[in-house]
Design a protein around this motif. Structure first.
Motif, mmCIF file in Angstrom:
data_model
loop_
_atom_site.group_PDB
_atom_site.id
_atom_site.type_symbol
_atom_site.label_atom_id
_atom_site.label_comp_id
_atom_site.label_asym_id
_atom_site.label_seq_id
_atom_site.Cartn_x
_atom_site.Cartn_y
_atom_site.Cartn_z
ATOM 1 N N HIS A 69 35.116 46.619 44.099
ATOM 2 C CA HIS A 69 33.759 47.416 43.184
ATOM 3 C C HIS A 69 34.008 46.428 41.914
ATOM 4 N N LEU A 70 35.003 46.456 41.183
ATOM 5 C CA LEU A 70 35.211 44.791 40.003
ATOM 6 C C LEU A 70 34.157 44.007 40.682
ATOM 7 N N ARG A 71 34.670 43.477 41.555
ATOM 8 C CA ARG A 71 33.507 42.516 42.248
ATOM 9 C C ARG A 71 32.159 42.639 42.298
ATOM 10 N N ALA A 72 31.334 43.684 42.997
ATOM 11 C CA ALA A 72 30.005 44.346 42.707
ATOM 12 C C ALA A 72 29.611 44.511 41.541
ATOM 13 N N LEU A 73 30.353 45.024 40.876
ATOM 14 C CA LEU A 73 29.969 44.532 39.453
ATOM 15 C C LEU A 73 29.608 43.696 38.094
ATOM 16 N N LEU A 74 30.248 42.576 38.627
ATOM 17 C CA LEU A 74 30.534 41.159 38.260
ATOM 18 C C LEU A 74 29.254 40.967 38.707
ATOM 19 N N ALA A 75 28.721 41.024 40.003
ATOM 20 C CA ALA A 75 27.827 40.222 40.902
ATOM 21 C C ALA A 75 26.400 39.955 40.403
ATOM 22 N N GLY A 86 46.243 41.883 34.084
ATOM 23 C CA GLY A 86 46.730 42.638 33.178
ATOM 24 C C GLY A 86 48.106 43.156 33.552
ATOM 25 N N ASN A 87 48.515 43.774 32.951
ATOM 26 C CA ASN A 87 50.156 44.761 33.684
ATOM 27 C C ASN A 87 49.168 45.990 34.287
ATOM 28 N N HIS A 88 48.443 46.130 34.604
ATOM 29 C CA HIS A 88 47.532 47.583 35.502
ATOM 30 C C HIS A 88 47.217 46.349 36.775
ATOM 31 N N ASP A 89 47.021 45.286 36.789
ATOM 32 C CA ASP A 89 47.003 44.345 38.065
ATOM 33 C C ASP A 89 48.210 44.247 38.935
ATOM 34 N N SER A 90 48.030 43.542 40.743
ATOM 35 C CA SER A 90 48.517 43.442 41.166
ATOM 36 C C SER A 90 48.286 41.274 41.177
ATOM 37 N N ARG A 91 48.977 40.479 41.068
ATOM 38 C CA ARG A 91 48.704 39.457 41.042
ATOM 39 C C ARG A 91 47.584 38.718 43.112
ATOM 40 N N ALA A 92 49.088 39.930 43.875
ATOM 41 C CA ALA A 92 48.317 39.316 44.905
ATOM 42 C C ALA A 92 46.987 39.761 45.326
ATOM 43 N N GLN A 93 46.720 40.671 44.767
ATOM 44 C CA GLN A 93 45.105 41.843 45.844
ATOM 45 C C GLN A 93 44.781 41.282 44.796
ATOM 46 N N SER A 97 41.518 39.783 46.716
ATOM 47 C CA SER A 97 40.209 40.630 47.131
ATOM 48 C C SER A 97 39.211 39.020 46.079
ATOM 49 N N PHE A 98 39.800 38.142 45.896
ATOM 50 C CA PHE A 98 38.997 37.045 45.024
ATOM 51 C C PHE A 98 39.270 35.712 45.666
ATOM 52 N N ALA A 99 39.292 35.762 47.062
ATOM 53 C CA ALA A 99 39.715 34.000 47.933
ATOM 54 C C ALA A 99 39.267 33.148 47.636
ATOM 55 N N ASP A 100 37.802 33.571 46.669
ATOM 56 C CA ASP A 100 36.815 32.622 46.916
ATOM 57 C C ASP A 100 36.979 31.830 45.300
ATOM 58 N N HIS A 101 37.932 32.321 44.724
ATOM 59 C CA HIS A 101 38.314 31.892 43.564
ATOM 60 C C HIS A 101 38.756 31.704 42.917
ATOM 61 N N ALA A 102 39.289 29.562 44.078
ATOM 62 C CA ALA A 102 40.649 29.037 43.721
ATOM 63 C C ALA A 102 41.626 29.170 42.881
ATOM 64 N N TYR A 103 40.843 28.374 41.417
ATOM 65 C CA TYR A 103 42.023 28.495 40.770
ATOM 66 C C TYR A 103 42.619 29.914 40.902
ATOM 67 N N LEU A 104 43.186 30.643 41.226
ATOM 68 C CA LEU A 104 44.206 32.074 40.916
ATOM 69 C C LEU A 104 45.077 31.804 41.670
#
Length: 282
Positions: A69-75, A86-93, A97-104
Motif C-alpha cells: 500500500h505504501l509503495r502504491a501511495l508513493l508511486a 522505524g520501530n514499527h517496521d520490519s527490515r526484512a519485509q 517489498s522494495f527489492a528494487d531499492h538497492a541501497y537497502l
C-alpha cells in the motif's frame, strides 16, 4: 515547476504509519489519504525536490500488504525516494517489498539498513536506530563506526544524517521513554568531529522539534497524518492529535548552509499578492 539555480532540495517525510487499505491506525485514523495528500502537496511545490527521504515508521506493523500500500501511495513521486525503517517496521519485509531499492542492501531483521547516497550537492547518510521488537532505539558500536567512516570519506561534502529515533530528549516524557536509549553521547561526539554535518533529521516524534547537537542542529518533523500531543508534563499521557500535518524541505544553496523549511501538507487558499491594484496594503 520552476527551478532554483544551484539549490539542492531534500524533502523529508516521516511516520506515515500506513496500514492495509481500509484499515485504521489505532482504530481511528486512516493514514493513507494523509500520505496521498502529502504526495500531492510535494507535486505542487514551485521547485521539485531532488529526492525524498522518509525517516521511519513507514508502516504500522511491518506487513507485506502495508508495504504494498505504501509503495502504491508513493508511486506518483518522480524523484528518488529513500526509505529508512522505524520501530514499527520490519527490515526484512521492507527489503522484500522494495527489492528494487538497492541501497537497502540484503539481510534479515537483524541486519542494519544503513546507506550513504549523493543527493545533488549534499551527501545523505542514513543511520539505523532500530531494535527489532522494541519501541526504543539504540546505536551500537558497529553502527557508529560505520557512520564515522562514512563521514571521513565525505569530509569535503555537506552531509545530512537521517535517523528515526532523535538523539536528544524532547521533554515529551512518554516519547523520551521510547527514544534513543543508547549511543546518543557517542553520536554527538562523532558529529562534533565532522563539521561538514549540516543537519541530523529525525522522525518518531510526530512534531517539529529542534535542538543544538554536536555543533550543528538535530530536528524532528511533523507526520503527514497524526501528531503527538504537545504536553511537557513528566507524567503526560501517551496521546495523539489531529493537528495540521506537515513535512520538511531542506535546501542547500551552492557554497552555503542548509536551510530547513517546515511546510503544511494539504491545499490552502492562495497565494495572494501583498498589494491591491498595485498599492501595498499595510
Amino acid at each position: 515547476m520552476s527551478t532554483t539555480l544551484n539549490n539542492t532540495l531534500l524533502l523529508q517525510l516521516s511516520d506515515t504509519h500506513i496500514r492495509e487499505p481500509g484499515r485504521l491506525a489505532y482504530g481511528r485514523i486512516d493514514t493513507a489519504p494523509f500520505l496521498a495528500q502529502a504526495v500531492a502537496s510535494i507535486g505542487r511545490l514551485p521547485q521539485a525536490p531532488d529526492a525524498v527521504v522518509i525517516t521511519g515508521d513507514l508502516t504500522d506493523f511491518g506487513r507485506a500488504a502495508e508495504y504494498a500500500h505504501l509503495r502504491a501511495l508513493l508511486a506518483p513521486l518522480p524523484m528518488p525516494v529513500y526509505l529508512l525503517p522505524g520501530n514499527h517496521d520490519s527490515r526484512a519485509q521492507l527489503r522484500a517489498s522494495f527489492a528494487d531499492h538497492a541501497y537497502l542492501g540484503e539481510g534479515g531483521d537483524e541486519d542494519f539498513i544503513q546507506y550513504s547516497v549523493p543527493v545533488g550537492g549534499l551527501q545523505l547518510i542514513a543511520l539505523d536506530t532500530v531494535v527489532p521488537g522494541a519501541s526504543e532505539g539504540r546505536l551500537c558500536t558497529a553502527r557508529l563506526q560505520w557512520l564515522d567512516a562514512e563521514l571521513t570519506r565525505h569530509a569535503r561534502r555537506p552531509v545530512v544524517i537521517a535517523l528515526h529515533h532523535p538523539p536528544f530528549r524532547t521533554l515529551i516524557g512518554h516519547m523520551d521513554d521510547i527514544g534513543l536509549r543508547e549511543g546518543a553521547e557517542a553520536l554527538e561526539a562523532i558529529v562534533a568531529r565532522h563539521p561538514q554535518v549540516e543537519r541530523l533529521i529525525c522522525g518518531h516524534l510526530h512534531r517539529a522539534i529542534q535542538v543544538r547537537f554536536g555543533g550543528t542542529v538535530a530536528a524532528t518533523v511533523p507526520s503527514p497524518a497524526h501528531q503527538v500531543r504537545l504536553d511537557l508534563a513528566s507524567d503526560a499521557a501517551s496521546a495523539w492529535m489531529l493537528e495540521p500535518p506537515g513535512f520538511a524541505l531542506h535546501a542547500l544553496p551552492q557554497g552555503g548552509r542548509l536551510v530547513s523549511h517546515m511546510a503544511a501538507s494539504g491545499q490552502y487558499p492562495g497565494p495572494f499578492p501583498f498589494h491591491d491594484g498595485g498599492q501595498l496594503i499595510d
